[in-house]
Write a protein that holds these residues in place. Structure first.
Motif, PDB file in Angstrom:
ATOM      1  N   VAL A  88       3.227  11.333   3.582  1.00 35.49           N
ATOM      2  CA  VAL A  88       2.063  11.395   4.478  1.00 35.49           C
ATOM      3  C   VAL A  88       0.843  11.888   3.716  1.00 35.49           C
ATOM      4  O   VAL A  88      -0.254  11.309   3.797  1.00 35.49           O
ATOM      5  N   HIS A  89       1.015  12.980   2.977  1.00 33.50           N
ATOM      6  CA  HIS A  89      -0.098  13.522   2.185  1.00 33.50           C
ATOM      7  C   HIS A  89      -0.526  12.539   1.098  1.00 33.50           C
ATOM      8  O   HIS A  89      -1.722  12.421   0.784  1.00 33.50           O
ATOM      9  N   LEU A  90       0.436  11.835   0.520  1.00 34.82           N
ATOM     10  CA  LEU A  90       0.112  10.863  -0.527  1.00 34.82           C
ATOM     11  C   LEU A  90      -0.755   9.737   0.031  1.00 34.82           C
ATOM     12  O   LEU A  90      -1.726   9.311  -0.611  1.00 34.82           O
ATOM     13  N   ASP A  91      -0.424   9.272   1.218  1.00 30.29           N
ATOM     14  CA  ASP A  91      -1.240   8.226   1.845  1.00 30.29           C
ATOM     15  C   ASP A  91      -2.654   8.726   2.122  1.00 30.29           C
ATOM     16  O   ASP A  91      -3.636   7.980   1.978  1.00 30.29           O
ATOM     17  N   GLU A  92      -2.781   9.983   2.514  1.00 33.17           N
ATOM     18  CA  GLU A  92      -4.112  10.557   2.746  1.00 33.17           C
ATOM     19  C   GLU A  92      -4.931  10.565   1.457  1.00 33.17           C
ATOM     20  O   GLU A  92      -6.135  10.277   1.467  1.00 33.17           O
ATOM     21  N   ALA A  93      -4.266  10.881   0.360  1.00 38.13           N
ATOM     22  CA  ALA A  93      -4.956  10.887  -0.938  1.00 38.13           C
ATOM     23  C   ALA A  93      -5.354   9.472  -1.341  1.00 38.13           C
ATOM     24  O   ALA A  93      -6.469   9.252  -1.855  1.00 38.13           O
ATOM     25  N   ARG A  94      -4.485   8.505  -1.105  1.00 37.15           N
ATOM     26  CA  ARG A  94      -4.816   7.112  -1.427  1.00 37.15           C
ATOM     27  C   ARG A  94      -5.984   6.624  -0.583  1.00 37.15           C
ATOM     28  O   ARG A  94      -6.876   5.920  -1.082  1.00 37.15           O
ATOM     29  N   GLU A  95      -6.003   6.986   0.686  1.00 37.31           N
ATOM     30  CA  GLU A  95      -7.109   6.581   1.555  1.00 37.31           C
ATOM     31  C   GLU A  95      -8.429   7.211   1.101  1.00 37.31           C
ATOM     32  O   GLU A  95      -9.484   6.566   1.142  1.00 37.31           O
ATOM     33  N   ALA A  96      -8.368   8.459   0.653  1.00 34.76           N
ATOM     34  CA  ALA A  96      -9.579   9.132   0.167  1.00 34.76           C
ATOM     35  C   ALA A  96     -10.122   8.432  -1.080  1.00 34.76           C
ATOM     36  O   ALA A  96     -11.329   8.231  -1.225  1.00 34.76           O
ATOM     37  N   MET A  97      -9.218   8.041  -1.981  1.00 32.08           N
ATOM     38  CA  MET A  97      -9.651   7.337  -3.185  1.00 32.08           C
ATOM     39  C   MET A  97     -10.156   5.938  -2.853  1.00 32.08           C
ATOM     40  O   MET A  97     -11.087   5.437  -3.483  1.00 32.08           O
ATOM     41  N   ALA A  98      -9.547   5.305  -1.843  1.00 37.44           N
ATOM     42  CA  ALA A  98      -9.996   3.971  -1.439  1.00 37.44           C
ATOM     43  C   ALA A  98     -11.444   4.005  -0.969  1.00 37.44           C
ATOM     44  O   ALA A  98     -12.241   3.113  -1.279  1.00 37.44           O
ATOM     45  N   LYS A  99     -11.776   5.035  -0.221  1.00 32.58           N
ATOM     46  CA  LYS A  99     -13.155   5.180   0.259  1.00 32.58           C
ATOM     47  C   LYS A  99     -14.108   5.434  -0.904  1.00 32.58           C
ATOM     48  O   LYS A  99     -15.199   4.849  -0.968  1.00 32.58           O
ATOM     49  N   LEU A 100     -13.699   6.301  -1.830  1.00 29.84           N
ATOM     50  CA  LEU A 100     -14.545   6.612  -2.979  1.00 29.84           C
ATOM     51  C   LEU A 100     -14.783   5.388  -3.853  1.00 29.84           C
ATOM     52  O   LEU A 100     -15.910   5.159  -4.327  1.00 29.84           O
TER      53      LEU A 100
END
Length: 459
Positions: free
Chosen positions: A75-87
């Protein structure tokens, strides 16, 4: 000294009113008292807030290992991937994490099935470990390599022209350049590559692009939707204030079937002719909604992956400073002004081309005022092989900066002279580089006195 306008550009404060430079360093960072970190570019560092986040994840993992690793970590990993996707302006389905940029480049080159006559094109300033990866791949597969040779400073236009010429030269001999590997910012010397134009040139010439963005996110503005490389990997632990080791690995949707295996090969690997319902015998490790590419990289052996989970905290902290543009503008301006000042004190010059593109990054390179002929004479008198002098003096200066000056100053023997690479960062200010200029000058004087040639303990 710096101009008043550029001095004003470096008068930057966080949203809470903390001044970039020494004030921010003492308030937010973990450096040991008496140590000045002038070499951010090699290994990066993190603020206390991000360190605390990492330790919280580690404590949670130790407190309930299976529940965390099996259920909470994804779950936390997906949150990190989503944050990088936005960046990075790209779908999260194109992004996974790997420990470092070298792992990403290895993953690409070791997954491609090369055919006889296919080449890997590299540039002479490729990162050393990546060049050795190319050597290994050419030893173990039908792939061949071809290198564009040059010595900085060169013009961007020349690099583009030479790239196209080299690709067509390979084709004229019946071969094909399958993939090109190039940097966003070269490690040593620390200069910006025209990676956007090279990526476009790859498209025009039918060559796959593999961008080594070790110095990428947090350092330069990266828009993957606009750039559209075939493969892109970038360390987050250098310039994005994420703990070591963490890199974001982008594979365009069109190429994800190429990347069949992680490094090491994980439970997510699907042998040809077989169907694997889950990357592991335990379905808790994967969601059926995730693509095979994303699932494959979700659990690659048991290591401490807490750095990956710290990306949202790092981005939140950077936003508290003013955001990505403010940070990059400060670091790039500081690197340029620091380079000018140090070169002025040393009586030398900053490495740059006529169009000023090499220095459009957070690094600058200053030639050191060390006489090659003088130190060669010292080497001869000391019985030292002349071929060893360049790197021997480099190593002496770097170690001396650590052992006697409370810092680490990166040095480089390049193009027959010595250079220092300076890193601009939010916890540094011009006063730090004024001190660095005097220190480097003193170290150079000690080199010309021959201290490097005297066995330890004999001074």
């Amino acid at each position: 000294m710096t101009s008043s306008s550029n001095n004003a550009a470096l008068e930057v404060k966080t949203k809470d009113g903390v001044k970039f430079g020494k004030e921010l360093r003492e308030k937010e960072f973990c450096f040991k008292k008496g140590f000045l970190n002038l070499n951010h570019g090699s290994f990066g560092t993190i603020p206390r807030a991000v360190r605390d986040t990492m330790r919280d994840f580690q404590d949670e993992c130790e407190g309930r290992p299976d529940p965390f690793i099996r259920y909470r970590y994804p779950v936390h990993l997906d949150e990190a991937r989503e944050a990088m996707a936005k960046l990075l302006n790209t779908p999260s389905s194109t992004l996974v994490f790997v420990p470092n940029a070298s792992t990403g480049v290895n993953t690409v080159l070791r997954n491609i099935v090369f055919q006889p006559g296919e080449h890997i094109l590299i540039f002479s300033t490729i990162y050393g470990a990546c060049e050795k990866t190319v050597s290994y791949v050419t030893e173990t597969t039908p792939a061949e390599s071809v290198k564009i040779a040059y010595t900085f400073p060169v013009e961007d236009d020349w690099l583009l022209t030479e790239f196209e010429r080299k690709v067509k030269e390979v084709e004229s001999k019946g071969g094909k350049v399958r993939i090109a590997v190039f940097d966003t910012v070269v490690s040593a010397p620390g200069v910006r590559m025209p990676f956007e134009r090279l990526t476009q040139k790859c498209k025009e010439l039918g060559v796959m692009s593999c961008i080594d963005g070790a110095h990428g996110v947090g350092h330069l503005n990266i828009d993957l939707d606009a750039l559209d490389p075939d493969f892109f990997v970038s360390n987050c632990h250098k310039w994005l204030h994420v703990p070591r080791g963490c890199a974001i690995f982008h594979v365009a949707q069109r190429n994800q079937d190429i990347i069949r295996s992680t490094l090491p090969t994980s439970h997510g690997f699907t042998p040809k002719g077989e169907k694997v319902d889950s990357p592991m015998p335990k379905s808790a490790f994967v969601s059926p909604d995730k693509s095979p590419f994303v699932s494959n990289f979700e659990f690659v052996g048991t290591i401490d992956n807490s750095p990956y989970l710290c990306v949202p905290a790092a981005l939140k902290w950077r936003e508290s400073l003013g955001g990505e543009t403010v940070i990059m503008d400060y670091c790039q301006t500081l690197a340029r002004e620091a380079g000018k000042h140090v070169a002025g004190v040393l009586g030398t010059e900053v490495m740059e081309n006529s169009t000023g593109t090499l220095g459009q990054c957070c690094l600058s390179n200053v030639r050191l005022p060390i006489s090659p002929s003088l130190v060669q004479d010292i080497a001869t008198k000391s019985g030292i092989d002349k071929g060893e002098v360049g790197n021997m003096i480099r190593d002496f200066m770097e170690r001396l900066s650590c052992e006697e000056y409370g810092t680490f100053i990166m040095m480089k023997w390049y193009a027959g002279v010595w250079w220092t690479r300076l890193s601009g960062q939010v916890y540094l200010e011009m006063a730090d580089f004024e001190w660095a200029a005097k220190t480097i000058k003193e170290i150079c004087e000690r080199v010309e006195k021959g201290e490097w040639a005297v066995p330890k303990g004999k001074l």
